[in-house]
Design an enzyme around this catalytic site. Structure first.
Site, mmCIF file in Angstrom:
data_model
loop_
_atom_site.group_PDB
_atom_site.id
_atom_site.type_symbol
_atom_site.label_atom_id
_atom_site.label_comp_id
_atom_site.label_asym_id
_atom_site.label_seq_id
_atom_site.Cartn_x
_atom_site.Cartn_y
_atom_site.Cartn_z
ATOM 1 C CG ASN A 199 1.863 1.912 -9.196
ATOM 2 O OD1 ASN A 199 2.784 2.678 -8.886
ATOM 3 N ND2 ASN A 199 1.249 1.956 -10.375
ATOM 4 C CE LYS A 230 -1.545 4.135 -9.629
ATOM 5 N NZ LYS A 230 -2.871 4.296 -10.215
ATOM 6 C CG HIS A 266 0.537 1.846 -14.684
ATOM 7 N ND1 HIS A 266 -0.285 2.946 -14.764
ATOM 8 C CD2 HIS A 266 0.092 1.113 -13.636
ATOM 9 C CE1 HIS A 266 -1.173 2.884 -13.782
ATOM 10 N NE2 HIS A 266 -0.968 1.781 -13.082
ATOM 11 C CD GLU A 321 -1.891 6.037 -13.122
ATOM 12 O OE1 GLU A 321 -0.795 5.964 -12.536
ATOM 13 O OE2 GLU A 321 -2.980 5.765 -12.576
ATOM 14 C CD GLU A 366 -2.958 -1.931 -12.961
ATOM 15 O OE1 GLU A 366 -3.089 -1.998 -11.740
ATOM 16 O OE2 GLU A 366 -2.279 -1.071 -13.524
ATOM 17 N N GLY A 417 -8.241 4.101 -10.111
ATOM 18 C CA GLY A 417 -8.409 5.334 -9.347
ATOM 19 C C GLY A 417 -9.822 5.895 -9.381
ATOM 20 C CB SER A 449 -11.197 0.524 -7.812
ATOM 21 O OG SER A 449 -11.086 1.787 -8.452
HETATM 22 P P1 13P Z 1 -6.038 2.132 -8.059
HETATM 23 O O1 13P Z 1 -5.860 0.984 -7.092
HETATM 24 O O2 13P Z 1 -5.884 3.466 -7.408
HETATM 25 O O3 13P Z 1 -7.286 2.000 -8.855
HETATM 26 O O4 13P Z 1 -4.819 2.052 -9.093
HETATM 27 C C1 13P Z 1 -4.544 0.837 -9.696
HETATM 28 C C2 13P Z 1 -3.239 0.929 -10.370
HETATM 29 O O5 13P Z 1 -3.054 1.745 -11.259
HETATM 30 C C3 13P Z 1 -2.179 0.015 -9.947
HETATM 31 O O6 13P Z 1 -1.103 0.015 -10.840
#
Ligand code: 13P
Length: 238
Positions: free
Chosen positions: A6, A8, A88, A90, A157, A163, A193
């Site tokens: 991802n 982002k 997701h 976020e 997740e 993150g 992570s």
């Molecule tokens: P990280 O790998 O940065 O923790 O993010 C995970 C994520 O949101 C994947 O969709």
């Protein structure tokens, strides 16, 4: 196994093309047998490659119309995109998509046959309240979703692991994955992570069918390392 990246809000159109070129070359010269799926930002959408599925991080639940700032299925069609990430954390927690919007997106894209990567996961305060609270929270996130949809891939997740560098423990992942699989026997990825150093351990856990990776996937070299790590596990897990 599915190793999903991802990206982002990272990468431009040009750097995404370079990224995909490098990963494609790596997959083809290193006998990678797992499935690579990359979600670039909307401005860098591009057709899937021979060995890489390209998916959308988000789209509006319409083919077209008056939804300023959004893209719909017509815009995805231009690139032959048939894979989308929905739910997701976020988008839920930062952008503010509630259960109703998430459900409308799911229904729209399921109705037109998309492969849907559907994310669930609890925030820290729920995690701290214990396993039952975690499962109650996740159950709510999937309550209105058609869990029998054939092109559904689930991703667990935990919000507190995204993150932050704080990966869930193997025990956490095993417990939650087992419980989710009991409700919905679908492919289930872990995200939060994940990095090259912990990929093999996570992928070797029962109930884990792949990983959904943010930060550690943003450099093509790192993403290739994740694919390399998964190669070890897939062979021994099959
Ligand atoms: P990280 O790998 O940065 O923790 O993010 C995970 C994520 O949101 C994947 O969709």
């Amino acid at each position: 196994m599915i190793i999903a990246a991802n990206l982002k809000t990272n990468h431009t159109r040009r750097s995404t093309a370079e990224y995909l070129d490098k990963v494609e070359r790596y997959i083809e010269t290193n006998e990678i047998i797992d499935r690579a799926v990359v979600f670039p930002p909307s401005s860098a959408l591009t057709p899937s490659r021979r060995t890489i599925t390209v998916g959308a991080q988000n789209a509006y639940h319409a083919s077209n119309g008056s939804f300023t700032g959004e893209i719909g299925a017509d815009q995805l069609d231009e690139f032959g995109i048939k894979t989308i990430l929905i739910g997701h954390s976020e988008r839920r927690h930062i952008i503010g998509e509630g259960l109703d919007v998430v459900k409308r997106k799911f229904d729209f894209f399921a109705n037109i046959g998309y492969e849907i990567f559907f994310c669930v996961g609890e925030p820290l305060e729920i995690k701290e309240a214990g396993f039952d609270a975690v499962m109650t929270y996740i159950n709510k996130q999937i309550a209105d979703i058609n869990l029998t949809y054939e092109n559904l891939v689930l991703a667990y997740e935990p919000v507190w692991a995204i993150g932050t560098g704080k990966t869930a423990t193997s025990g956490d992942i095993l417990e939650v994955h087992k419980a989710i699989k009991n409700i919905a026997p679908k492919l289930l990825l872990y995200g939060g992570s994940v990095k090259p150093e912990n990929t093999a351990e996570i992928l070797s856990l029962e109930g884990v069918d792949g990983v959904l990776v943010g930060t550690a996937s943003w450099h093509s070299e790192n993403y290739c390392r994740l694919l390399e790590e998964s190669k070890k596990v897939s062979r021994s897990k099959v």
